[in-house]
Design an enzyme around this catalytic site. Structure first.
Site, PDB file in Angstrom:
ATOM      1  N   THR A  39       0.716  -1.035   0.201  1.00 44.77           N
ATOM      2  CA  THR A  39       0.084   0.255  -0.051  1.00 44.77           C
ATOM      3  C   THR A  39       0.728   1.367   0.064  1.00 44.77           C
ATOM      4  O   THR A  39       0.450   2.595  -0.265  1.00 44.77           O
ATOM      5  CB  THR A  39      -1.050  -0.058   1.059  1.00 44.77           C
ATOM      6  OG1 THR A  39      -1.851  -1.280   0.992  1.00 44.77           O
ATOM      7  CG2 THR A  39      -1.962   1.287   1.096  1.00 44.77           C
ATOM      8  N   SER A  43       1.710   3.333  -7.753  1.00 43.33           N
ATOM      9  CA  SER A  43       1.191   4.489  -8.348  1.00 43.33           C
ATOM     10  C   SER A  43       0.202   5.625  -7.772  1.00 43.33           C
ATOM     11  O   SER A  43       0.193   6.576  -8.187  1.00 43.33           O
ATOM     12  CB  SER A  43       0.955   4.336  -9.812  1.00 43.33           C
ATOM     13  OG  SER A  43       1.841   3.388 -10.279  1.00 43.33           O
ATOM     14  N   HIS A  47      -7.902   3.880 -11.044  1.00 45.58           N
ATOM     15  CA  HIS A  47      -7.917   3.300 -12.371  1.00 45.58           C
ATOM     16  C   HIS A  47      -9.451   3.306 -13.038  1.00 45.58           C
ATOM     17  O   HIS A  47     -10.212   3.392 -12.133  1.00 45.58           O
ATOM     18  CB  HIS A  47      -7.542   2.122 -12.614  1.00 45.58           C
ATOM     19  CG  HIS A  47      -6.029   1.905 -12.488  1.00 45.58           C
ATOM     20  ND1 HIS A  47      -5.338   2.480 -13.458  1.00 45.58           N
ATOM     21  CD2 HIS A  47      -5.191   1.215 -11.764  1.00 45.58           C
ATOM     22  CE1 HIS A  47      -4.000   2.371 -13.234  1.00 45.58           C
ATOM     23  NE2 HIS A  47      -4.006   1.487 -12.168  1.00 45.58           N
ATOM     24  N   LYS A 247       0.419  -1.928 -17.127  1.00 45.47           N
ATOM     25  CA  LYS A 247      -0.026  -0.784 -17.757  1.00 45.47           C
ATOM     26  C   LYS A 247       0.691  -0.084 -18.553  1.00 45.47           C
ATOM     27  O   LYS A 247       0.693   0.956 -19.027  1.00 45.47           O
ATOM     28  CB  LYS A 247      -0.960  -0.162 -16.629  1.00 45.47           C
ATOM     29  CG  LYS A 247      -2.248  -1.027 -16.207  1.00 45.47           C
ATOM     30  CD  LYS A 247      -3.135  -0.182 -15.269  1.00 45.47           C
ATOM     31  CE  LYS A 247      -4.459  -0.847 -15.063  1.00 45.47           C
ATOM     32  NZ  LYS A 247      -4.355  -2.420 -14.296  1.00 45.47           N
ATOM     33  N   ARG A 309       4.530  -5.796  -6.661  1.00 47.39           N
ATOM     34  CA  ARG A 309       3.144  -6.400  -6.826  1.00 47.39           C
ATOM     35  C   ARG A 309       3.009  -7.978  -6.451  1.00 47.39           C
ATOM     36  O   ARG A 309       3.956  -8.825  -6.655  1.00 47.39           O
ATOM     37  CB  ARG A 309       2.946  -6.348  -8.432  1.00 47.39           C
ATOM     38  CG  ARG A 309       3.026  -5.038  -8.948  1.00 47.39           C
ATOM     39  CD  ARG A 309       3.006  -5.245 -10.608  1.00 47.39           C
ATOM     40  NE  ARG A 309       3.152  -3.796 -11.151  1.00 47.39           N
ATOM     41  CZ  ARG A 309       4.548  -3.592 -11.449  1.00 47.39           C
ATOM     42  NH1 ARG A 309       5.419  -4.056 -11.316  1.00 47.39           N
ATOM     43  NH2 ARG A 309       4.326  -2.351 -12.270  1.00 47.39           N
ATOM     44  N   SER A 334      -2.278  -4.976  -9.062  1.00 45.91           N
ATOM     45  CA  SER A 334      -2.925  -3.763  -9.563  1.00 45.91           C
ATOM     46  C   SER A 334      -4.328  -4.119 -10.242  1.00 45.91           C
ATOM     47  O   SER A 334      -4.210  -5.360 -11.141  1.00 45.91           O
ATOM     48  CB  SER A 334      -2.261  -2.992 -10.465  1.00 45.91           C
ATOM     49  OG  SER A 334      -2.798  -1.879 -11.132  1.00 45.91           O
ATOM     50  N   CYS A 399       7.954  21.750   8.287  1.00 46.20           N
ATOM     51  CA  CYS A 399       8.313  21.189   6.906  1.00 46.20           C
ATOM     52  C   CYS A 399       8.094  22.279   5.849  1.00 46.20           C
ATOM     53  O   CYS A 399       7.188  22.707   5.596  1.00 46.20           O
ATOM     54  CB  CYS A 399       7.696  20.007   6.795  1.00 46.20           C
ATOM     55  SG  CYS A 399       7.708  19.274   5.064  1.00 46.20           S
ATOM     56  N   CYS A 434      13.633  18.161   0.364  1.00 48.63           N
ATOM     57  CA  CYS A 434      14.711  17.790   1.236  1.00 48.63           C
ATOM     58  C   CYS A 434      14.903  16.373   2.035  1.00 48.63           C
ATOM     59  O   CYS A 434      15.602  15.961   2.561  1.00 48.63           O
ATOM     60  CB  CYS A 434      14.653  18.823   2.292  1.00 48.63           C
ATOM     61  SG  CYS A 434      13.724  18.492   3.798  1.00 48.63           S
TER      62      CYS A 434
END
Ligand SMILES: Cc1cc2nc3c(=O)[nH]c(=O)nc-3n(C[C@H](O)[C@H](O)[C@H](O)COP(=O)(O)OP(=O)(O)OC[C@H]3O[C@@H](n4cnc5c(N)ncnc54)[C@H](O)[C@@H]3O)c2cc1C
Length: 475
Positions: A39, A43, A47, A247, A309, A334, A399, A434
């Site tokens: 997880t 990407s 989808h 894909k 995967r 996926s 941050c 950074c």
């Protein structure tokens, strides 16, 4: 008690779905944090569901999952950006494949797409390869932060009386009076009436603990570059023409304004091989530059990383009840994060209620909404000013890359974050250019202040990933 094994996006959403009916749900996660298995490294695309093999379980659940993300986003306070996706045809041979995608979309009942000619395509995406001829455009595709979905799901489980236990690696199972006696690596033992195995890459091994066989899982590595926010490359997800295996190597805007280029798809031997390689990254560069030639891999790279995967030879999800009566949710490759909300419903409404004939009634006291830690720079000015009046830490930026305030970090720690990465995934601190050079010591100091931990006991993520290896005079 109902036990869910695995605290990724799939296990998290399944536990939440069950918890809508039954309070007594336990989620057991082997690692010391939630959503840091598959997880974490992918990407992040929701989808459209148009190109999964028609008739497969993947195709059946992907589109439904896509649609459920509106509800998930509302209820779990998750950011979902439906930025759309283009599959690009770069030459005559690829033009023919656009028709194949239309045929698949029709078989998968996905109607939300348009075929864009060159001019319309370049109006939307001016930085594409000038050779691009046409695109298969899917406006319902989007991006999200999958680890946040997992984290907010387990927060929802805790809010509704369920238990989420970390550092609980299931190692042994015994049957006792129609129940399952579950033994964990730390020596603890729990008894469950029903078990759902959502152990990601290890779901085949966990199935074997129950005496069940599911299709063997082998890891297929995907390597990526993360690029910074200071250059605008694309507005939507850019795909090449897909192959049988993957894909393809894509260019993906991330939720927080950066970009991913990748992933590769190569089978590896070890389920723990998260290394990036010279060859893999060279392949990502070559393939993604073919889509977007202006990607700047010399000055704009933030980091590289790899995900694995959980692939099977069947190339489909395996979600079914084993001989032992355990529900195995395995081979969730996926589009697993897209399908995850639909997988959760499939498990509860179809497998538990219909196939196992367990009658469940929705709880009247169920709380569906989960708050998130506000990211103050994204809130309106008045809200932020009032927050600073109440607590000056809401105005103190720690941050500088992702503009995360001290208040957000403190909230994350008060919500249970104990490692640097847990604070990072909850707030986006140290996710930016950074990569924590300016802020890790500050996060470490705040974890110590809030929890009483010694600096040498604070971890980056997993066991052994300490940051300081001896006493420090002051932090
Ligand atoms: C490179 C790559 C790109 C991808 N891109 C996309 C995409 O864009 N869109 C999409 O929809 N999908 C995508 N996917 C797929 C998606 O990421 C996965 O389907 C999804 O994250 C799987 O989640 P999970 O909860 O099943 O697994 P995990 O997140 O791995 O969760 C399983 C959990 O089980 C725990 N566990 C294992 N063994 C035990 C045990 N014995 N006891 C207790 N706990 C245990 C693990 O520690 C882990 O936390 C991609 C995957 C990869 C690798």
């Amino acid at each position: 008690m109902i036990a869910v094994i695995g605290g990724g996006i799939v296990g998290g959403l399944i536990a939440r779905e069950i918890n809508k009916y039954i309070e007594d749900v336990y989620l057991f996660e082997a690692k010391n944090s939630i959503g840091t298995g598959i997880t974490k490294g992918n990407s992040g695309i929701i989808h459209g569901g148009y190109d999964d093999p028609p008739g497969s379980l993947r195709a059946q659940l992907c589109y439904i999952g896509n649609q459920l993300y509106d509800e998930i986003s509302r209820e779990l306070s998750i950011e979902v950006r439906r930025i759309g996706s283009h599959v690009i045809a770069l030459d005559e041979s690829e033009l023919a494949k656009i028709n194949e995608l239309e045929e698949k979309a029709a078989k998968n009942n996905v109607k939300e797409y348009r075929i864009l000619e060159r001019n319309d395509l370049f109006d939307m995406e001016p930085n594409l390869n000038a050779d691009a001829l046409m695109s298969f455009y899917c406006p319902i595709a989007g991006v999200t932060e999958p680890w946040k979905v997992a984290m907010q799901s387990v927060k929802s489980v805790e809010l509704n009386g369920g238990k989420v236990l970390k550092n609980k690696k299931l190692v042994e199972v015994k049957r006792k009076d129609n129940k399952f006696e579950l033994s964990f690596e730390d020596g603890s033992v729990y008894t469950a009436d029903l078990v759902i195995n959502a152990a990601g890459l290890y779901a085949d091994e966990v199935a074997r603990l129950f005496g069940d066989e599911v299709p063997a899982i082998f890891p297929v590595k995907g390597e990526y570059f993360l690029l910074g926010k200071d250059v605008k490359y694309v507005n939507s997800v850019i795909f090449p023409m897909p192959s049988e295996l993957t894909k393809g190597c894509l260019v993906i805007p991330t939720v927080d304004g950066g970009y991913l280029a990748g992933p590769t798809a190569h089978e590896v031997k070890s389920k723990q091989d998260f290394s990036t390689t010279r060859d893999g990254l060279a392949e990502v560069k070559e393939k993604s530059l073919r889509l977007v030639p202006s990607l700047d891999f010399s000055r704009n790279v933030v980091k590289t990383f790899a995900g694995l995967r959980p692939e099977s030879r069947e190339k489909d999800f395996y979600i079914d009840i084993g001989k032992s009566s355990v529900i195995h949710v395995s081979g969730i490759r996926s589009p697993g994060l897209t399908a995850a909300p639909a997988i959760a419903r499939y498990v509860v409404e179809y497998l538990i209620q219909e196939k196992l004939h367990i009658n469940l009634e929705k709880r009247k006291d169920y709380i569906s909404h989960v708050e998130k830690i506000p990211h103050f720079v994204d809130t309106d000015y008045g809200y932020w000013v009032r927050a600073i009046e109440q607590d000056p830490e809401a105005g103190e930026i720690v941050c500088f890359c992702n503009e995360v305030t001290k208040r957000e970090i403190r909230e994350a720690i008060r919500n249970g974050a104990r490692t640097i990465d847990e604070v990072k995934f909850a707030t986006r601190i140290s996710f930016g250019e950074c990569q924590g050079s300016f802020c890790v010591s500050k996060i470490l100091k705040m974890i110590c202040e809030e929890t009483g931990l010694e600096p040498k006991d604070v971890l980056q993520n997993e066991k052994g990933s300490w940051i300081i290896d001896s006493e420090v005079r002051t932090i």
